[in-house]
Scaffold this motif. Structure first.
Motif, PDB file in Angstrom:
ATOM      1  N   GLU A 162       0.855  -1.189   0.000  1.00 52.39           N
ATOM      2  CA  GLU A 162       0.000   0.000   0.000  1.00 52.39           C
ATOM      3  C   GLU A 162       0.889   1.237   0.000  1.00 52.39           C
ATOM      4  OE1 GLU A 162      -3.347   2.250   2.804  1.00 52.39           O
ATOM      5  OE2 GLU A 162      -1.991   0.800   3.702  1.00 52.39           O
ATOM      6  N   THR A 214      -4.858  -0.255   5.713  1.00 53.19           N
ATOM      7  CA  THR A 214      -3.939  -1.334   6.109  1.00 53.19           C
ATOM      8  C   THR A 214      -4.679  -2.331   7.003  1.00 53.19           C
ATOM      9  OG1 THR A 214      -2.344   0.484   6.308  1.00 53.19           O
ATOM     10  CG2 THR A 214      -1.563  -1.715   6.907  1.00 53.19           C
ATOM     11  N   SER A 220       3.232  -1.226   3.915  1.00 53.58           N
ATOM     12  CA  SER A 220       2.577   0.051   3.678  1.00 53.58           C
ATOM     13  C   SER A 220       3.569   1.185   3.901  1.00 53.58           C
ATOM     14  CB  SER A 220       1.358   0.204   4.597  1.00 53.58           C
ATOM     15  OG  SER A 220       0.682   1.403   4.292  1.00 53.58           O
ATOM     16  N   THR A 265      -2.982   4.977  -2.543  1.00 50.25           N
ATOM     17  CA  THR A 265      -4.111   5.717  -1.970  1.00 50.25           C
ATOM     18  C   THR A 265      -3.867   7.231  -1.967  1.00 50.25           C
ATOM     19  OG1 THR A 265      -3.422   5.518   0.349  1.00 50.25           O
ATOM     20  CG2 THR A 265      -4.701   3.694  -0.558  1.00 50.25           C
TER      21      THR A 265
END
Ligand code: SAH
Length: 223
Positions: A95, A104, A117, A164
């Motif tokens: 991520e 997450t 992440s 994101t």
């Protein structure tokens, strides 16, 4: 006498179930995604003053000019990441843009075995860590503070990459770090609007699909 603390948690549980019902009405159909979102306590990830809005379908400020994505966006991205595949096709997921760590946590609740992440802002990276610890979901997720534009070459290849925050072009290092059969879901900003894209890596190249309009904070190129 009622137990105030308990009443509050019960209130959050009810709001979370309503959020999940809304997601179904909005077209989220993968049961694994709905189940994951029905167990992650989203209110833990938002600032205390905003907790009463945690289950509304809206993004909320995290400070430092960043936001926690709205529940529908998290659900759509997670569902797109799975695609038509069983969960077992997404063993290792990266991520980009940890923020508060909510997405997450959803990946963890989904049962993805290996999660990485990256967040560029240290205060958010630290907060995500403590949020995930607070709900005992830090588990096997590896949180990294750094420039997600570059990905994590040492851990590549990834079966899934979720971006994101919105870049203006697909970050080439991320394309390179996708496994064959892997899938990246990312918003792209063309200067006028943002669209969510799905990029599948096949043995012969990439297949790109534009899905729908999106609204994310910018992906900063370079820490
Ligand atoms: N995944 C989060 C969304 C956070 S918002 C959620 O579940 O709500 C996007 C995040 O991307 C912000 O925290 C921002 O600081 C981060 N970001 C932007 N550019 C980045 C980059 N190049 N590398 C890593 N993180 C980045």
């Amino acid at each position: 006498m009622t137990n105030k603390g308990h009443g509050l948690w019960a209130g959050y549980d009810l709001r979370r179930q309503r959020m999940v019902q809304r997601l179904v009405q909005m077209g989220i159909h993968r049961s694994e995604v709905l189940d994951a979102m029905s167990v992650v306590p989203r209110h833990v990830f938002v600032e205390e003053a905003l907790r009463s809005r945690a289950y509304d379908d809206m993004s909320l400020p995290l400070g430092l000019g960043q936001t926690i994505s709205q529940p529908y966006t998290v659900a759509v991205m997670t569902q797109l990441l799975l695609g038509q595949e069983p969960l077992s096709a997404r063993q290792k997921v990266l991520e980009i843009g940890t923020g508060c760590g909510y997405q997450t946590a959803v990946l963890q609740a989904l049962g993805v075995p290996e999660i990485y992440s990256i967040e560029r802002l240290r205060p958010l990276h630290d907060r995500a860590k403590s949020n995930l610890r607070a709900i005992r979901l830090l588990g096997h997720a590896r949180l990294v503070c750094g420039d997600g534009y570059l990905g994590l070459p040492a851990e590549a290849p990834f079966d899934g990459i979720l971006v994101t925050a919105a870049p203006t072009q697909i970050p080439v290092p991320l394309l390179q770090q996708l496994a064959i059969g892997g899938r990246m879901v990312l918003p792209l900003d063309n200067g006028q609007a943002q669209y969510l894209w799905v990029i599948d890596k096949t043995a012969t190249g990439f297949q790109e699909t534009c899905v729908q309009e999106a609204l994310f904070v910018p992906l900063v190129n370079g820490t």
